[in-house]
Motif scaffolding. Structure first.
Motif, short mmCIF file in Angstrom:
data_model
loop_
_atom_site.label_atom_id
_atom_site.label_comp_id
_atom_site.label_asym_id
_atom_site.label_seq_id
_atom_site.Cartn_x
_atom_site.Cartn_y
_atom_site.Cartn_z
N THR A 43 -7.92 28.97 13.04
CA THR A 43 -7.41 28.45 14.29
C THR A 43 -6.24 27.68 14.07
OG1 THR A 43 -9.76 28.32 15.14
CG2 THR A 43 -8.14 27.42 16.31
N THR A 44 -5.25 27.72 15.23
CA THR A 44 -4.08 26.95 14.90
C THR A 44 -4.31 25.85 15.48
OG1 THR A 44 -3.23 27.75 17.21
CG2 THR A 44 -2.48 28.81 15.08
N LEU A 45 -3.38 24.59 15.34
CA LEU A 45 -3.50 23.31 15.53
C LEU A 45 -3.65 23.26 17.46
CD1 LEU A 45 -4.22 19.92 15.03
CD2 LEU A 45 -1.57 19.94 14.91
N PRO A 46 -2.86 23.76 18.17
CA PRO A 46 -2.91 23.66 19.40
C PRO A 46 -4.36 24.07 20.02
CG PRO A 46 -0.98 24.40 19.00
CD PRO A 46 -1.58 24.59 17.66
N ILE A 47 -4.89 25.15 19.62
CA ILE A 47 -6.09 25.89 19.82
C ILE A 47 -7.39 24.82 19.57
CG2 ILE A 47 -7.74 27.61 19.97
CD1 ILE A 47 -4.96 28.11 21.19
N ALA A 48 -7.27 24.24 18.36
CA ALA A 48 -8.15 23.15 18.08
C ALA A 48 -8.42 21.98 18.72
CB ALA A 48 -7.93 22.80 16.41
N VAL A 49 -7.09 21.81 19.20
CA VAL A 49 -6.74 20.57 20.22
C VAL A 49 -7.43 20.92 21.46
CG1 VAL A 49 -5.48 19.33 21.48
CG2 VAL A 49 -4.97 19.49 19.19
N ILE A 50 -7.47 22.01 21.96
CA ILE A 50 -7.99 22.73 23.08
C ILE A 50 -9.58 22.54 23.11
CG2 ILE A 50 -8.24 24.52 24.82
CD1 ILE A 50 -5.55 22.91 25.14
N ASN A 51 -10.12 23.18 22.08
CA ASN A 51 -11.59 23.13 21.88
C ASN A 51 -12.12 21.86 21.68
OD1 ASN A 51 -11.22 26.13 21.76
ND2 ASN A 51 -11.13 26.07 19.38
N TYR A 52 -11.41 21.07 21.13
CA TYR A 52 -12.09 19.59 20.75
C TYR A 52 -11.88 18.95 22.30
CZ TYR A 52 -12.70 14.92 18.79
OH TYR A 52 -13.21 13.65 18.43
N LEU A 53 -10.99 19.26 23.19
CA LEU A 53 -11.11 18.65 24.60
C LEU A 53 -12.12 18.99 25.48
CD1 LEU A 53 -7.30 18.42 25.33
CD2 LEU A 53 -8.80 16.44 25.11
N GLU A 54 -12.78 20.14 25.09
CA GLU A 54 -13.81 20.70 25.92
C GLU A 54 -14.83 19.71 25.91
OE1 GLU A 54 -14.61 24.71 24.90
OE2 GLU A 54 -12.74 25.46 25.44
N TYR A 55 -15.12 19.00 24.95
CA TYR A 55 -16.39 18.32 24.56
C TYR A 55 -16.11 16.68 24.36
CZ TYR A 55 -17.76 22.85 23.10
OH TYR A 55 -18.09 24.23 23.03
N SER A 56 -14.96 16.30 24.29
CA SER A 56 -14.86 14.94 24.09
C SER A 56 -13.24 14.44 24.45
CB SER A 56 -15.33 14.09 22.79
OG SER A 56 -14.96 14.95 21.81
N LEU A 57 -12.91 13.28 24.80
CA LEU A 57 -11.67 12.64 24.87
C LEU A 57 -11.75 11.31 24.08
CD1 LEU A 57 -8.85 12.84 25.80
CD2 LEU A 57 -9.49 11.85 28.00
N ASP A 58 -11.18 11.08 22.94
CA ASP A 58 -11.14 9.89 22.35
C ASP A 58 -9.89 9.55 21.56
OD1 ASP A 58 -11.37 11.58 20.03
OD2 ASP A 58 -13.45 11.57 19.88
N PRO A 59 -9.82 8.25 20.93
CA PRO A 59 -8.50 8.23 20.35
C PRO A 59 -8.00 9.10 19.20
CG PRO A 59 -9.87 6.09 20.46
CD PRO A 59 -10.76 7.28 20.92
N VAL A 60 -9.12 9.71 18.27
CA VAL A 60 -8.73 10.87 17.53
C VAL A 60 -7.87 11.82 18.03
CG1 VAL A 60 -9.44 12.51 15.85
CG2 VAL A 60 -10.95 10.07 16.26
N MET A 61 -8.41 12.16 19.41
CA MET A 61 -7.56 13.16 19.92
C MET A 61 -5.91 12.77 20.23
SD MET A 61 -8.14 16.21 21.41
CE MET A 61 -6.81 16.50 20.04
N ALA A 62 -5.84 11.61 20.61
CA ALA A 62 -4.46 10.98 20.84
C ALA A 62 -3.82 10.74 19.74
CB ALA A 62 -4.53 9.67 21.64
N ALA A 63 -4.46 10.34 18.45
CA ALA A 63 -3.75 10.34 17.17
C ALA A 63 -3.34 11.74 16.68
CB ALA A 63 -4.78 9.73 16.12
#
Length: 267
Positions: free
Chosen positions: A216-236
């Motif tokens: 998985t590429t980074l943009p897709i990993a970000v999209i997958n993560y956003l499905e379940y949570s939104l936290d400062p790690v995502m912003a970082a």
């Protein structure tokens, strides 16, 4: 009157820059949030969330995205320069139709290209190449028009008298290409290669159809993560990606890229 126009101009510039940078400032502030909930408390900001970027969850997709983007930039650069040279400089028969074909992917939405590539691979029985090979091929199709167009612009602005002078002095075609043509169009080529790298690194519409588990590429990993949570790690993660892209742009600009291209295609 002139003073009023000048003030209005700079006010418009300030408003545009504010409109562009304010969302980025919000993301940066969110990445420094002192708690797992996104809050705006400047006096308690912390960089602890950036430590999570070294986890395999983010590091592996980042490295894969960099690898794919580097390969795509290299392939697109070579193919784009060759295509632009044949069409613009050598003016082979049917050059207009060939250029239109090379630029045609720009007229098709990326999501349509993604579906089409998946269906094509399924029809010819190559589902096994889904993942990195398919991502590289699809991203080359997406990035090639940008490289071709920028290289073609530099070649169109190239002073042919330099080439003819070298030819009259006995330089071979290979020597003229190596020592005259390529150095003169380097800004356009580097600009196109930089665009290809950025487009591949940040791509989502094509990649979402072609990635596979564990690849998985980074943009897709970000999209997958956003499905379940939104936290400062995502912003970082997003801030780090933005800094990385800016560093890439700065590197290619120092080598000889964008500013020269804007002033005529040579440096």
């Amino acid at each position: 009157m002139n003073r009023a126009l000048t003030c209005a101009f700079w006010l418009a510039i300030a408003l545009v820059l504010t409109f562009i940078t304010l969302p980025l400032a919000v993301v940066v502030a969110a990445s420094l949030s002192p708690s797992s909930a996104v809050t705006f408390l400047p006096w308690e900001w912390t960089t602890v969330w950036y430590g999570d970027l070294l986890a395999d969850r983010w590091l592996q997709p980042f490295l894969l995205s960099v690898k794919i983007a580097t390969v795509v930039a290299g392939i697109s650069g070579v193919l784009g320069v060759l295509a632009a040279y044949a069409v613009v400089y050598e003016r082979i028969p049917g050059s207009t139709a060939i250029m239109a074909g090379l630029l045609s992917p720009l007229s098709v939405p990326q999501i349509v290209k993604g579906v089409a590539i998946v269906l094509f691979l399924s029809i010819i029985g190559l589902q096994g190449v889904l993942g990195t090979p398919a991502l590289i091929a699809a991203h080359v199709v997406l990035a090639l028009p940008f490289v071709t167009r920028m290289a073609a612009t530099s070649l169109a602005n190239f002073d042919g008298n330099l080439d003819r002078a070298a030819q009259s002095l006995g330089a071979t075609k290979r020597q003229r290409l190596q020592h005259i043509v390529l150095p003169m169009i380097k800004p356009g080529v580097l600009s196109g290669v930089t665009f290809a790298f950025i487009i591949s690194f940040n791509n989502i519409p094509l990649s979402v159809f072609l990635v596979r588990p564990g690849d998985t590429t980074l943009p897709i990993a970000v999209i997958n993560y956003l499905e379940y949570s939104l936290d400062p790690v995502m912003a970082a993660v997003n801030v780090a990606s933005m800094v990385f892209i800016l560093a890439v742009i700065f590197l290619f600009e120092k080598i000889g890229g964008f500013s020269a291209q804007l002033h005529g295609g040579s440096k």
